[in-house]
Design an enzyme around this catalytic site. Structure first.
Site, mmCIF file in Angstrom:
data_model
loop_
_atom_site.group_PDB
_atom_site.id
_atom_site.type_symbol
_atom_site.label_atom_id
_atom_site.label_comp_id
_atom_site.label_asym_id
_atom_site.label_seq_id
_atom_site.Cartn_x
_atom_site.Cartn_y
_atom_site.Cartn_z
ATOM 1 N N ASP A 197 23.888 138.567 -73.825
ATOM 2 C CA ASP A 197 24.631 137.436 -74.005
ATOM 3 C C ASP A 197 26.418 137.777 -73.817
ATOM 4 O O ASP A 197 26.518 136.974 -73.510
ATOM 5 C CB ASP A 197 24.425 137.217 -75.077
ATOM 6 C CG ASP A 197 22.839 136.966 -76.542
ATOM 7 O OD1 ASP A 197 21.901 136.972 -75.335
ATOM 8 O OD2 ASP A 197 22.895 137.343 -77.826
ATOM 9 N N GLU A 202 12.866 136.948 -71.956
ATOM 10 C CA GLU A 202 13.357 136.671 -72.851
ATOM 11 C C GLU A 202 13.298 138.083 -74.324
ATOM 12 O O GLU A 202 11.574 138.905 -73.466
ATOM 13 C CB GLU A 202 12.764 135.651 -74.387
ATOM 14 C CG GLU A 202 13.594 135.597 -75.480
ATOM 15 C CD GLU A 202 14.804 134.627 -74.296
ATOM 16 O OE1 GLU A 202 16.242 135.620 -74.878
ATOM 17 O OE2 GLU A 202 14.953 133.636 -74.389
ATOM 18 N N SER A 222 27.127 132.150 -80.397
ATOM 19 C CA SER A 222 28.719 131.840 -80.806
ATOM 20 C C SER A 222 28.701 133.571 -80.990
ATOM 21 O O SER A 222 30.187 133.264 -80.366
ATOM 22 C CB SER A 222 28.246 130.969 -82.324
ATOM 23 O OG SER A 222 27.219 131.473 -83.050
ATOM 24 N N SER A 223 28.547 134.777 -81.399
ATOM 25 C CA SER A 223 28.923 135.576 -81.648
ATOM 26 C C SER A 223 29.064 136.403 -80.350
ATOM 27 O O SER A 223 30.770 137.170 -80.213
ATOM 28 C CB SER A 223 28.398 136.919 -82.857
ATOM 29 O OG SER A 223 26.721 136.365 -82.167
ATOM 30 N N GLY A 229 21.105 130.244 -81.859
ATOM 31 C CA GLY A 229 20.316 131.095 -80.775
ATOM 32 C C GLY A 229 21.120 130.929 -79.165
ATOM 33 O O GLY A 229 20.561 131.088 -78.218
ATOM 34 N N LEU A 230 22.601 130.798 -79.545
ATOM 35 C CA LEU A 230 23.080 130.246 -78.237
ATOM 36 C C LEU A 230 24.025 130.992 -78.025
ATOM 37 O O LEU A 230 25.260 130.471 -77.201
ATOM 38 C CB LEU A 230 23.680 128.436 -78.895
ATOM 39 C CG LEU A 230 22.496 127.683 -78.713
ATOM 40 C CD1 LEU A 230 23.108 125.858 -78.884
ATOM 41 C CD2 LEU A 230 21.572 127.985 -77.553
ATOM 42 N N ASP A 235 16.363 141.997 -72.685
ATOM 43 C CA ASP A 235 17.427 143.101 -72.363
ATOM 44 C C ASP A 235 17.179 144.576 -73.405
ATOM 45 O O ASP A 235 17.608 145.428 -72.158
ATOM 46 C CB ASP A 235 18.703 142.619 -72.687
ATOM 47 C CG ASP A 235 18.701 142.183 -74.013
ATOM 48 O OD1 ASP A 235 17.824 141.942 -74.880
ATOM 49 O OD2 ASP A 235 19.689 141.522 -74.555
HETATM 50 C C1 GLA Z 1 19.837 137.634 -78.593
HETATM 51 C C2 GLA Z 1 20.133 138.874 -78.552
HETATM 52 C C3 GLA Z 1 19.735 138.896 -76.710
HETATM 53 C C4 GLA Z 1 18.763 139.294 -75.992
HETATM 54 C C5 GLA Z 1 17.556 138.431 -76.845
HETATM 55 C C6 GLA Z 1 16.666 137.867 -76.817
HETATM 56 O O1 GLA Z 1 19.768 137.167 -78.017
HETATM 57 O O2 GLA Z 1 21.765 138.999 -78.664
HETATM 58 O O3 GLA Z 1 20.684 140.556 -76.250
HETATM 59 O O4 GLA Z 1 17.723 140.267 -77.159
HETATM 60 O O5 GLA Z 1 18.200 138.207 -78.420
HETATM 61 O O6 GLA Z 1 16.486 137.775 -75.707
#
Ligand code: GLA
Length: 384
Positions: free
Chosen positions: A172, A33, A127-128, A124-125, A36
């Site tokens: 994502d 987490e 969707s975008s 936090g899943l 990236d």
């Molecule tokens: C969001 C961002 C990702 C990543 C996470 C944290 O989901 O879109 O790029 O940075 O937070 O790991």
């Protein structure tokens, strides 16, 4: 909503059948987490929840967008008038993708789109990302652009960073675009090299629960950007391109170099140790020690809570309750400040854990969480 229904609604709206229907999933991140945007490692897998889009080409420079999930009629946008950060609505995601494709020199001359998504928003899943990737894949197919999956992910990230204006990393979009059923995606975000790691929990008598706290998070809000800027400052102070370049074995020495930059020390410690946790999880899964990843997930939560400081009382409550009720491991997932946590548990403990979590939320006076099992599902694909 199924692909057939999305196609039928398209026909009602636009008066002709769509040329095709595509789907792209949301994701949960198993481990890795806030690594990236530090060129590090991540390990997401795709959810069964997905955005489904019926799409046809147009040749008049117009993009028409309609969503089954949002009140309002068909939005009509002119492609040559699209301008970054000018649209505060959901339409910015699909429009941003068309913009990014055109900006990169691809011939996209318009589209009619109707879409519907089952990916919970603000949870936090991703969707975008699902919205972006489904449109990118549809336009890639319809306009025969021949772009590879990782490239589509990059363009979607550009849509989100520049057009929408949210400074996210690449995880994502790559997850939605590249994940495979029954696998978690071990991704090196520096060069986007990938390894599909078999992740069939059910076969081992395990389950992974997602607990959506219903606390809404928003990325464009400043905290995500602040963490990102702090990590970049850390890399600059340490003289590396990105924090990924600090080997775990040299973490203590690097922290010593940062001296009294307390805030930066905490961010660097999280990122470097989190990259190491991803490698540990990959190692454990590869040697069949799935149960042993539990404590590594929990360590990840502690690091996000205490060092990166992006948890919230609801996420901490999920983790604490799950661990006391016998879970193998638990942690927040995604960007933080709300959204969802994941819980790794023996199948036989799922009922007890669910009940314990609901009761703990009720006792704390929090909104009832939404709890579901996450099964590693298929990445983006054409349905019809
Ligand atoms: C969001 C961002 C990702 C990543 C996470 C944290 O989901 O879109 O790029 O940075 O937070 O790991």
């Amino acid at each position: 909503m199924g692909a057939q229904q999305v196609a039928e609604r398209f026909t009602e709206l636009y008066g002709t059948r769509p040329e095709g229907v595509w789907a792209a999933p949301g994701r949960v991140n198993l481990i890795g987490e806030h690594t990236d945007y530090n060129d590090g490692f991540v390990m997401p897998f795709a959810l069964p929840h997905q955005a489904v889009a019926a799409v046809s080409r147009r040749d008049d420079g117009i993009l028409r967008l309609h969503s089954a999930d949002i009140e309002g009629g068909v939005a009509e946008l002119r492609l040559d008038a699209l301008a970054p950060q000018s649209d505060p609505n959901w339409t910015a995601y699909p429009a941003g993708v068309a913009w990014a494709l055109r900006e990169a020199g691809h011939q996209v001359t318009g589209a009619d789109v109707h879409l519907s998504s089952t990916v919970p928003t603000g949870a936090g899943l991703s969707s975008s990302a699902a919205l972006e990737v489904v449109i990118a894949l549809a336009l890639n197919d319809l306009y025969e652009l021949g772009l590879r999956r990782w490239k589509l992910a990059r363009l979607c990230q550009r849509a989100e960073n520049v057009y929408v204006g949210a400074p996210t990393g690449i995880m994502d979009q790559t997850a939605s675009s590249c994940c495979e059923q029954g696998h978690a995606l071990f991704l090196d975000t520096r060069d986007l090299s990938q390894q599909q790691i078999p992740f069939d929990l059910a076969a081992e008598g395990l389950r992974l629960l997602v607990v959506d706290t219903q606390v809404k998070h928003a990325h464009s809000g400043g905290e995500y950007g602040k963490r990102r800027a702090g990590c970049e400052k850390g890399a600059a102070l340490l003289g590396v391109d990105a924090l990924r370049d600090i080997p775990y074995a040299e973490l203590d020495a690097a922290l010593a170099l940062l001296g009294d930059e307390e805030e930066i020390v905490r961010l660097v410690r999280h990122v470097v140790s989190e990259d190491h946790r991803v490698e540990r999880v990959v190692g454990l899964l590869s040697s069949g020690e799935t149960r042993a990843i539990g404590p590594v997930l929990t360590e990840g939560h502690t690091s996000l809570r205490d060092d990166f400081r992006i948890s919230c009382p609801e996420l901490d409550l999920v983790v604490d309750t799950a661990l006391s009720a016998g879970a193998l491991g638990a942690r927040m997932t995604g960007g933080g400040f709300g959204g969802s946590a994941i819980v790794l548990a023996e199948s036989t403990d799922v009922e007890t854990l669910t009940k314990a979590t609901e009761e703990a939320f009720a006792a704390a006076g929090f909104t009832t969480p939404r709890i579901f099992e996450a099964v590693p599902s298929r990445g983006a694909h054409r349905v019809i």
